[in-house]
Motif scaffolding. Structure first.
Motif, PDB file in Angstrom:
ATOM      1  N   GLU A   1     109.922 100.096 -52.238  1.00 51.73           N
ATOM      2  CA  GLU A   1     111.311 100.516 -52.440  1.00 51.73           C
ATOM      3  C   GLU A   1     111.404 102.021 -52.649  1.00 51.73           C
ATOM      4  OE1 GLU A   1     115.168  99.322 -55.218  1.00 51.73           O
ATOM      5  OE2 GLU A   1     113.151  98.949 -55.975  1.00 51.73           O
TER       6      GLU A   1
ATOM      7  N   ARG B   1     116.702  97.137 -50.511  1.00 53.41           N
ATOM      8  CA  ARG B   1     116.250  96.009 -51.326  1.00 53.41           C
ATOM      9  C   ARG B   1     117.460  95.141 -51.624  1.00 53.41           C
ATOM     10  NH1 ARG B   1     112.020  96.293 -56.407  1.00 53.41           N
ATOM     11  NH2 ARG B   1     111.835  94.040 -56.764  1.00 53.41           N
TER      12      ARG B   1
ATOM     13  N   ILE C   1     112.877  93.334 -49.396  1.00 53.63           N
ATOM     14  CA  ILE C   1     113.417  94.536 -48.755  1.00 53.63           C
ATOM     15  C   ILE C   1     113.594  94.209 -47.275  1.00 53.63           C
ATOM     16  CG2 ILE C   1     112.880  96.900 -48.013  1.00 53.63           C
ATOM     17  CD1 ILE C   1     111.354  97.254 -50.655  1.00 53.63           C
TER      18      ILE C   1
END
Length: 248
Positions: free
Chosen positions: A187, A198, A204
């Motif tokens: 992330e 995300r 994600i």
């Protein structure tokens, strides 16, 4: 270990040389060079284990070093010395290339030398780094899987599923890789890129592969490969905003 310093600033070369002598006694400096052509000659002559290389130099950038060598000639590790910006630091990190920010902190120098002594870098690390640095977005990321480093094309990453300290990376060619990075790590790096978001504590998604957003039953995303990815309730508006960004 034999080391070569390549930096156009004399003060920087002297400072780094003194730090190496004091904090890295296992390192012997065999040459100090003020430009890239001198550095290339010194590397061919001395066959060093480590090259400490400034990136921003007049004439030739440090990034051009590997243009002077064939892949099978690169049997040395590089530690870049740099004052580069935040994006470049992401390129360093996810290409698995060592770097030191100027002014150099002695402890970080010692740690970098220890790392490259334990594990030689590969030509592909540097190629991925150079490619990443020349693009507006990361094009390849180096991720650990067991005792190897995998180089993944970010354009082909469809989604990533977090599994505690590990993550599963699902790619558009149907391959799946289990890597020893947690989802927060991905992330931090990928989600500054407008393609990635995300959407759930465990997922994600690359929005280039999104074909539908279903708001019912708690919410889910459908991808081109028919995968259904759950969506956290608080992410709905962010997902709609992301879709608008991608459309532009």
């Amino acid at each position: 270990m034999k080391a070569i310093i390549i930096d156009d600033e004399k003060r920087a070369r002297v400072s780094l040389s003194l730090l190496l002598k004091e904090y890295c006694p296992q390192v012997t400096i065999v040459a100090e060079c003020e430009n890239l052509p001198e550095g290339v000659k010194a590397i061919r002559k001395h066959q060093p284990d480590i090259v400490l290389l400034d990136i921003e130099m007049p004439g030739h950038s440090g990034l051009e070093l590997l243009d002077f060598f064939d892949e099978n000639e690169v049997n040395f590790s590089i530690i870049f010395t740099t004052a580069y910006n935040e994006y470049a630091l992401k390129a360093f990190k996810f290409s698995a290339v060592d770097y030191l920010l100027k002014p150099i902190i002695p402890e970080e120098l010692a740690e970098a030398v220890e790392r490259v002594a334990k594990q030689k870098q590969r030509f592909e690390n540097f190629r991925a780094f150079k490619e990443n640095l020349q693009q507006e977005t990361l094009t390849k990321i180096a991720v650990p899987s067991g005792n190897t480093l995998l180089f993944l094309d970010t354009d082909k990453i469809m989604y990533i599923k977090g599994e505690g300290a590990y993550s599963e990376v699902f790619c558009s060619d149907g391959s799946k890789q289990l890597v020893s990075r947690n989802l927060k790590n991905f992330e931090d790096i990928l989600c500054s890129d407008s393609r990635f978001l995300r959407i759930h504590k465990s997922y994600i998604v690359n929005f280039n592969f999104v074909v539908a957003f279903n708001k019912s039953d708690g919410g889910s995303i459908e991808l081109e490969n028919k995968a259904q990815i759950p969506v956290s309730p608080d992410k709905a508006q962010q997902i709609l905003d992301q879709i608008q960004i991608i459309k532009r």
